[in-house]
Design an enzyme around this catalytic site. Structure first.
Site, PDB file in Angstrom:
ATOM      1  N   ASP A   1      27.161  34.562 -18.531  1.00  0.00           N
ATOM      2  CA  ASP A   1      27.315  35.285 -17.262  1.00  0.00           C
ATOM      3  C   ASP A   1      28.007  36.623 -17.493  1.00  0.00           C
ATOM      4  O   ASP A   1      28.823  36.764 -18.408  1.00  0.00           O
ATOM      5  CB  ASP A   1      28.136  34.418 -16.294  1.00  0.00           C
ATOM      6  CG  ASP A   1      28.048  34.912 -14.860  1.00  0.00           C
ATOM      7  OD1 ASP A   1      27.156  35.730 -14.557  1.00  0.00           O
ATOM      8  OD2 ASP A   1      28.883  34.491 -14.037  1.00  0.00           O
TER       9      ASP A   1
ATOM     10  N   ASN B   1      17.717  32.210  -9.858  1.00  0.00           N
ATOM     11  CA  ASN B   1      17.471  33.573 -10.354  1.00  0.00           C
ATOM     12  C   ASN B   1      16.121  34.143  -9.897  1.00  0.00           C
ATOM     13  O   ASN B   1      15.911  35.346  -9.924  1.00  0.00           O
ATOM     14  CB  ASN B   1      17.542  33.638 -11.892  1.00  0.00           C
ATOM     15  CG  ASN B   1      18.958  33.543 -12.440  1.00  0.00           C
ATOM     16  OD1 ASN B   1      19.161  33.136 -13.581  1.00  0.00           O
ATOM     17  ND2 ASN B   1      19.955  33.907 -11.639  1.00  0.00           N
TER      18      ASN B   1
HETATM   19  C1  FPP Z   1      23.779  36.351 -16.286  1.00  0.00           C
HETATM   20  O1  FPP Z   1      24.284  37.652 -16.094  1.00  0.00           O
HETATM   21  C2  FPP Z   1      22.677  36.314 -17.216  1.00  0.00           C
HETATM   22  C3  FPP Z   1      21.371  35.968 -16.936  1.00  0.00           C
HETATM   23  C4  FPP Z   1      20.911  35.592 -15.612  1.00  0.00           C
HETATM   24  C5  FPP Z   1      20.326  36.002 -17.942  1.00  0.00           C
HETATM   25  C6  FPP Z   1      20.723  35.729 -19.349  1.00  0.00           C
HETATM   26  C7  FPP Z   1      19.753  36.381 -20.237  1.00  0.00           C
HETATM   27  C8  FPP Z   1      20.025  36.900 -21.457  1.00  0.00           C
HETATM   28  C9  FPP Z   1      21.331  36.827 -22.100  1.00  0.00           C
HETATM   29  C10 FPP Z   1      18.977  37.613 -22.204  1.00  0.00           C
HETATM   30  C11 FPP Z   1      17.927  36.843 -22.886  1.00  0.00           C
HETATM   31  C12 FPP Z   1      18.187  35.457 -23.205  1.00  0.00           C
HETATM   32  C13 FPP Z   1      17.541  34.746 -24.121  1.00  0.00           C
HETATM   33  C14 FPP Z   1      17.835  33.300 -24.291  1.00  0.00           C
HETATM   34  C15 FPP Z   1      16.536  35.339 -25.007  1.00  0.00           C
HETATM   35  P1  FPP Z   1      24.256  38.244 -14.638  1.00  0.00           P
HETATM   36  O2  FPP Z   1      23.062  39.125 -14.511  1.00  0.00           O
HETATM   37  O3  FPP Z   1      24.314  37.154 -13.640  1.00  0.00           O
HETATM   38  O4  FPP Z   1      25.551  39.097 -14.632  1.00  0.00           O
HETATM   39  P2  FPP Z   1      26.453  39.444 -13.346  1.00  0.00           P
HETATM   40  O5  FPP Z   1      27.039  38.152 -12.902  1.00  0.00           O
HETATM   41  O6  FPP Z   1      27.464  40.377 -13.892  1.00  0.00           O
HETATM   42  O7  FPP Z   1      25.564  40.044 -12.335  1.00  0.00           O
END
Ligand code: FPP
Length: 246
Positions: free
Chosen positions: A23, A72
């Site tokens: 996250d 998501n």
């Molecule tokens: C949360 O950060 C992250 C995600 C929803 C996606 C995770 C994806 C990756 C790390 C990239 C690719 C992954 C793989 C396995 C190849 P957020 O967007 O919710 O952050 P925020 O809470 O600050 O908005």
């Protein structure tokens, strides 16, 4: 060389399964660089690589990453599309490395709901690595625990209805066998980055006795050293599973 917390980790008491809620990609990109959320996701791939490598090096057999939740899908279409593209690209680029390091790629979640290109790439990578034994890397994709439990409940009900299953034979082990993690032990440790202290519909059944570790680091800042810190912290805890230790 600077000393690492790695030296303090007891190699005989490692967790077998670590689950991670990655996250903070969006906040990291905005706060640190004034950039858009995709910049954060792209940088998050490096943390995925480091964490997987650290697990493989230590000999931790199971790592499960929450890469895309059912919720998501509600993000702006551009972000969902870009995340799917990043996933396809990452799987394409990393499969060779996974294969060479004897790592099996696995997925849990409603993967049929992914765009075809993403689904096909995932299936291909899973097939290619299916016999690998050193470690299992599971990506939770279009996953939520309530979805998983609902699906398991439907299949149990169908099997009762068709006479394949007796109601009296339903117990915890049987329910476990109907979950998408049927072939994976429960996580010993759950890590969440970014300072949020929530479970967000992740592995609700499986984390009944997991140790929880929350770090304020955003996911793109997470690296091997941060991962070792989480394992060291886990090793200082006393796991009682509801019992009293003699
Ligand atoms: C949360 O950060 C992250 C995600 C929803 C996606 C995770 C994806 C990756 C790390 C990239 C690719 C992954 C793989 C396995 C190849 P957020 O967007 O919710 O952050 P925020 O809470 O600050 O908005």
């Amino acid at each position: 060389m600077a000393s690492s917390i790695l030296d303090k980790i007891d190699k005989d008491k490692l967790p077998k399964h670590i689950a991670v809620i990655m996250d903070g990609n969006g906040r990291w990109a905005k706060e640190r660089f004034g950039r858009n959320r995709m910049f954060g996701h792209a940088k998050g791939v490096k943390a995925v690589r480091e964490t997987t490598e650290a697990c493989a090096e230590l000999g931790i057999p199971y790592l499960t990453l929450y890469a895309f939740s059912t919720e998501n899908w509600g993000r702006p279409v551009e972000e969902v599309g870009a995340l799917m593209d990043l996933l396809i690209k990452t799987i394409q680029v990393e499969t060779k490395q996974l294969y060479e390091n004897n790592i099996r790629l696995n997925a849990i979640g409603n993967i049929e709901s992914l765009p075809k290109k993403c689904y096909d790439g995932l299936i291909e990578a899973m097939n290619k690595t299916k016999d690998n034994q050193h470690m299992t890397l599971t990506l939770a994709l279009s996953y939520s625990a309530r979805w998983e439990i609902t699906e398991a409940t439907k299949r149990i009900a169908q099997d009762v209805q068709s006479g394949k299953l007796e109601v009296d034979s339903i117990n915890e082990q049987l329910i476990n066998n109907y979950l998408s993690t049927w072939n994976i032990p429960d996580p010993d440790l759950l890590i969440r980055t970014s300072g949020e202290q929530r479970i967000s519909n992740y592995l609700l059944w499986q984390i009944a006795y997991s140790e929880l570790y929350f770090t304020p680091k955003y996911w793109p800042e997470f690296n091997k050293e941060e991962f070792y810190k989480a394992i060291y912290d886990y090793q200082q805890r006393e796991r009682r599973y509801g019992k009293v230790l003699q």
